[in-house]
Design a protein around this motif. Structure first.
Motif, mmCIF file in Angstrom:
data_model
loop_
_atom_site.group_PDB
_atom_site.id
_atom_site.type_symbol
_atom_site.label_atom_id
_atom_site.label_comp_id
_atom_site.label_asym_id
_atom_site.label_seq_id
_atom_site.Cartn_x
_atom_site.Cartn_y
_atom_site.Cartn_z
ATOM 1 N N ASP A 1 8.284 154.028 108.109
ATOM 2 C CA ASP A 1 7.855 154.823 107.212
ATOM 3 C C ASP A 1 7.593 156.213 107.466
ATOM 4 O O ASP A 1 8.239 156.354 108.588
ATOM 5 C CB ASP A 1 6.615 154.555 106.409
ATOM 6 N N HIS B 1 10.053 150.977 96.082
ATOM 7 C CA HIS B 1 8.727 150.751 96.457
ATOM 8 C C HIS B 1 7.875 149.919 95.635
ATOM 9 O O HIS B 1 8.079 150.261 94.437
ATOM 10 C CB HIS B 1 7.850 152.263 96.753
ATOM 11 N N HIS C 1 11.064 158.367 105.680
ATOM 12 C CA HIS C 1 11.588 159.596 105.042
ATOM 13 C C HIS C 1 11.611 160.643 106.014
ATOM 14 O O HIS C 1 10.455 161.093 106.353
ATOM 15 C CB HIS C 1 10.420 159.651 103.821
ATOM 16 N N HIS D 1 12.954 151.605 106.741
ATOM 17 C CA HIS D 1 12.395 152.494 105.689
ATOM 18 C C HIS D 1 11.701 153.604 106.601
ATOM 19 O O HIS D 1 10.839 153.474 107.342
ATOM 20 C CB HIS D 1 11.201 151.831 104.917
ATOM 21 N N HIS E 1 7.357 147.455 101.097
ATOM 22 C CA HIS E 1 5.858 147.500 101.201
ATOM 23 C C HIS E 1 5.421 146.029 100.663
ATOM 24 O O HIS E 1 4.930 145.258 101.398
ATOM 25 C CB HIS E 1 4.847 148.554 100.596
HETATM 26 ZN ZN LIG Z 1 8.514 155.237 101.570
#
Ligand SMILES: [Zn+2]
Length: 463
Positions: free
Chosen positions: A333, A245, A87, A85, A282
């Motif tokens: 993340d 998410h 971004h 995961h 998460h």
């Molecule tokens: Zn995320």
């Protein structure tokens, strides 16, 4: 970089020899921990590992006769790490909104700067995020991608950047329709489905798995029920998993109870979607009922302990999820909510967080956390990566055995997780090709990335 030597039958073979390794024992079950061994060779053909063992024996394999040889003397080879995961564009926001309340950060940093990025800016972000990851031993990254501007130019620029660097990428293309977000994030259901299908048609690679495209309805707040159903439907049609998410912060549980009369996972499970193909991201606030449901339905989890700690989200009950047999993979993340990009670092962070949360130094061990950053993370993304064994792709990381962070070297399994310095990562191979050599990226100069990052962020400020 040396050009790959052609194999007599047209295939490309590579033989990698190192002084030590963390590998699966022959015939080991998926749950069996990798073990340290001495001098080891890996033979790969067309990017797939076909043999692992003692250098003399592997080198005598007829398939190794024309193989290109890579010597990692003084180094140990471990599986490339898998980041479930991320971004990528958020690396550009690193340090810009740190230590602020979430909504202030969102409005002053995320929503202020991210819509300014064009395809060129997204390529810069991807070169930055993925280049830094490669230098930390990440060989597969899943980029959860929501800045699509109703098209595929941004996602395509991100995939092309990954290809330039040589990292393996899963583009988790977002499905997002919450009207409160910037217009650059939003699409209609029809647009999202059409764009997902077009992107997958163009890039999804079922041979070498270097590029995968998977759907990703953003969250319960970012995607309507229709959007979540559409994303899960695209996953079913394409035969790939889908990402969402869930239950990151406690207020999201309250919102789910208020809007749907059910906790997050139960609310999603009430939709006509296949939870066995779902990768929840998460899950900090999953209660025992949700954890049981995730295990029962065969769903997976992308777990980001560094980000959860950085943002003060909460503590996912990882120990319970692992005990229930849920597939869990680690993730860093985004680069502005961690703020590191190393999966080795997440292995250590996961262990420490679980130990202190349970006030139990034996709550989880290094071998389990190593698996979460390698082979079970590969299983979460449904890719044959994360282990040095026949049948897996040849994604390897070389660690410098002369680096004191790995001493004493007889405890390699523990030291890789608890004491490894990123300085010890010297070489990285993806699909049988070197992408980092002698601590430098092979295909893109770091100077180019640095000047691009400066150019894009020159007027971005913390105020
Ligand atoms: Zn995320």
């Amino acid at each position: 970089m040396t050009a790959p030597a052609p194999h007599p039958d047209g295939a490309t073979a590579v033989l990698v020899i190192a002084d030590g390794a963390l590998v699966a024992e022959p015939g080991a079950a998926p749950a069996t921990p990798d073990r340290a061994r001495g001098a080891t060779a890996v033979l790969a053909i067309d990017g797939a590992i076909v043999r692992v063992g003692d250098p003399d024996e592997v080198a005598a394999d007829p398939r190794a006769a024309a193989a290109r040889r890579v010597s990692w003397s003084g180094r140990a080879m471990v599986p490339g790490t898998v980041n479930t995961h991320n971004h990528s564009f958020q690396s550009l926001l690193r340090g810009i909104g740190d230590d602020l309340p979430f909504l202030v950060w969102r409005d002053r940093a995320l929503y202020r700067y991210s819509p300014r990025l064009d395809a060129e800016g997204m390529a810069t972000a991807a070169l930055f995020a993925f280049g830094e990851m490669l230098l930390h031993g990440v060989t597969t990254v899943c980029d959860f991608y929501y800045l699509n501007r109703q098209g595929n130019d941004h996602a395509s620029a991100t995939i092309e950047a990954a290809r330039r660097l040589g990292i393996r990428i899963v583009l988790a293309r977002c499905f997002y329709d919450w009207s409160g977000a910037p217009e650059a994030y939003r699409e209609t259901v029809t647009q999202a489905v059409g764009n997902f299908e077009a992107l997958a048609r163009r890039y999804h690679d079922r041979t070498r798995f270097l590029v995968s495209v998977q759907p990703a309805p953003h969250s319960q707040h970012g995607a309507s029920a229709a959007m979540i159903e559409a994303g899960a439907g695209c996953a079913r049609d394409a035969g790939v998993p889908w990402h969402i998410h869930l239950a990151e912060e406690h207020y999201q549980v309250d919102q789910s109870l208020a809007r749907f009369g059910a906790r997050p996972l139960h609310a999603v499970a009430a939709l006509p979607v296949d939870l066995s193909q779902m990768i929840a991201v998460h899950g900090c606030w999953f209660d025992a009922g949700e954890r049981a449901l995730l295990a029962e339905r065969g769903g997976a989890l992308a777990y980001c302990p560094g980000s959860n700690m950085f943002l003060g989200d909460g503590v996912t009950d990882l120990v319970d999820l692992v005990a229930r047999g849920v597939r869990v993979g680690l993730g860093t993340d985004g680069g502005c909510s961690n703020n590191r990009v190393s999966v080795f670092d997440e292995m250590r962070t996961a262990a420490l967080l679980q130990k202190v949360h349970r006030t139990d130094g034996q709550a989880i061990d290094a071998e389990t956390c190593f698996a979460l950053g390698t082979r079970t993370a590969g299983a979460v993304l449904q890719l044959p990566v994360g282990r040095i064994a026949p049948g897996y792709r040849c994604d390897l990381v070389a660690l410098d055995l002369a680096d004191p962070s790995l001493w004493p070297v007889q405890a390699l399994e523990k030291n890789v997780v608890y004491s490894l310095s990123p300085r010890a990562v010297t070489d990285v191979m993806v699909d049988g090709q070197e992408v980092v050599a002698a601590r430098r990226l092979c295909h893109v100069a770091l100077d180019e990335i640095q000047s691009r990052v400066r150019h894009v962020t020159s007027d971005w400020r913390r105020d």
